[in-house]
Structures are given as C-alpha cells and as structure tokens.
Design a protein around this motif. Structure first.
Motif: not given
Length: 256
Positions: A225-229, A194-195, A249-251, A233-234
C-alpha cells in the motif's frame, strides 16, 4: 614469463604508470589491515601493496596466465594467490576478520563487484581502486543527477564515497576507449538501517528500474500500500530522493 597478453573477454587493461599505482595503493591508508586485491594482472599495484608491512595481502586472479606471471615474478606472494573468480568465491572465508578491497577493477564486471561489496558490507570497511570513469561518477553521484542510481543509494547508505582523481587512457596497455577514475568507499558508522534492509534494496532497485516513472507508479510491482507515502515522494522520480528519503520510504512501506 616476461609479460601477459591482455584478454578482451576479461576486460583486461594493464596499468603501466607506477606513479598512479603508488597513489592507488596509498588510498587504503597505513593502518594494519587485511587486504584483498582483485585482478592483479602483472602486479603493478601489487608491488606497492607488498611493500607495506601493515598489509596482510591476498590477491585473487581469474586469468591463469596472470597467475603464472605473478608466481614467477613475485615469489613473496607464494600461498597468497587465489586463482578464482571473485564473483563466485566465498569472501568471508578468505580472512579471519574484516578486509579491505583494492584493485584496478575489470570494467566488464565492476557493477557486479560493487553489488558483492554491498552484500558483504559488514566485512569490508574500505574499498579503493580504479573503475571506468562513468561507473566511478555513478557511485559518487548525488541526488538529482542523471548518473545517480541504484548503487549510488545502496552503497551511499553504508559508505562515505569519495571521487579521488581521473586517469587518462594512455597509462594502460592496451589503452581503453574510456577514461578511468579512482574512488574510495569508507564504511560509515551505521551498523544497520532503521528499516528492513532487504526491503530497502528492493525499493531502491524497483524505483530505479523504471526511473522515468514517478515512484507512485514505479513502486506498484512491490504490491505494498502506498497510501501513507507522502505525496512529495509519490510524485518524485527515484533520482530525486536522497538515501535518507529511501530509508524513510522503506520504513513507511514496511509498516503499511
């Protein structure tokens, strides 16, 4: 021709134990299927594959001496021996439809073989056979393990992976310096992720290429951008994320 000289540059170690060869052949099951054996060498596994009427068998062998041996000692293989490099051949053209993969895989190219499996995952429902034990453990590893890595995740997203049994060095000619193991991969019910699958592969490879770094730092080369991760996870390292985590994470990165 009575024998084949094992060639170090081809990673050849010929299995001599017929009992183990039979066990490996049986890992494919008994349903009708196309079967491609990689690196048959002197045919110790081939003889059991040929004995199964449900298998439409072809073999691929890069060593010309082994090809001559097979032609001389296995006349029923006529027209089914491909003298070629598995890593270079056009796999989808070998069979009309899907095909299973089996072999006592050359240790020096085993990772490359498995990456080709990943690339052709929609044509290869089953992979079975013998690898160096360290490689087999890596493929079957679970999150949190030091052996868990790129292929663990890429193959784990599409295959159910089983570590079947360990094989000692003394059953080979010449004996390798490491133990071996037989594993089996069976395609799961996931047709697609699903990604974006290319981005998924990039995320996994980038995360593990600097596995000592947290993903917040390791993924910066992707330029996304990593803001929504999620912070969890980060602050994690790649080896701490499950296959499902990498898909999620990919999604997130795909939609950022």
């Amino acid at each position: 021709m009575d024998t084949v000289r094992a060639k170090k540059h081809l990673g050849q170690h010929f299995l001599k134990d017929l009992g183990i060869a039979r066990r490996i052949a049986e890992t494919l099951g008994n349903e009708p299927q196309n079967v491609l054996e990689i690196g048959p060498g002197m045919g110790v596994l081939t003889r059991f594959l040929l004995a199964n009427p449900n298998y439409n068998l072809q073999v691929i062998e890069i060593d010309t001496e082994s090809v001559e041996y097979l032609q001389h000692n296995f006349p029923t293989l006529e027209g089914r021996i491909l003298s070629a490099d598995f890593l270079q051949c056009d796999l989808p053209s070998l069979f009309n439809g899907n095909f299973s993969l089996i072999g006592n895989y050359p240790y020096n190219i085993s990772n490359q073989i498995l990456f080709r499996v990943f690339e052709n995952r929609n044509r290869i429902p089953t992979v079975a056979g013998m690898f160096q034990k360290e490689v087999a453990e890596r493929i079957a590893a679970k999150p949190g393990s030091k052996t868990y890595g790129i292929l663990s995740v890429l193959l784990g997203a599409f295959y159910h992976i089983e570590y079947l049994f360990t094989v000692d060095e003394h059953v080979f000619i010449p004996p390798p310096k490491v133990k071996s193991a037989v594993i089996r991969l069976r395609r799961n019910a996931t047709p697609t992720l699903p990604c974006d699958e290319q981005l998924f592969a990039s995320v996994v490879k980038t995360g593990f290429n600097q596995r000592r770094k947290t993903l917040g730092n390791a993924l910066k080369p992707l330029g996304r951008p990593l803001a929504l991760v999620p912070e969890r996870m980060l602050k994690s390292r790649a080896e701490q994320l499950s296959v499902e985590d990498f898909i999620n994470l990919t999604s997130i990165l795909q939609n950022s």
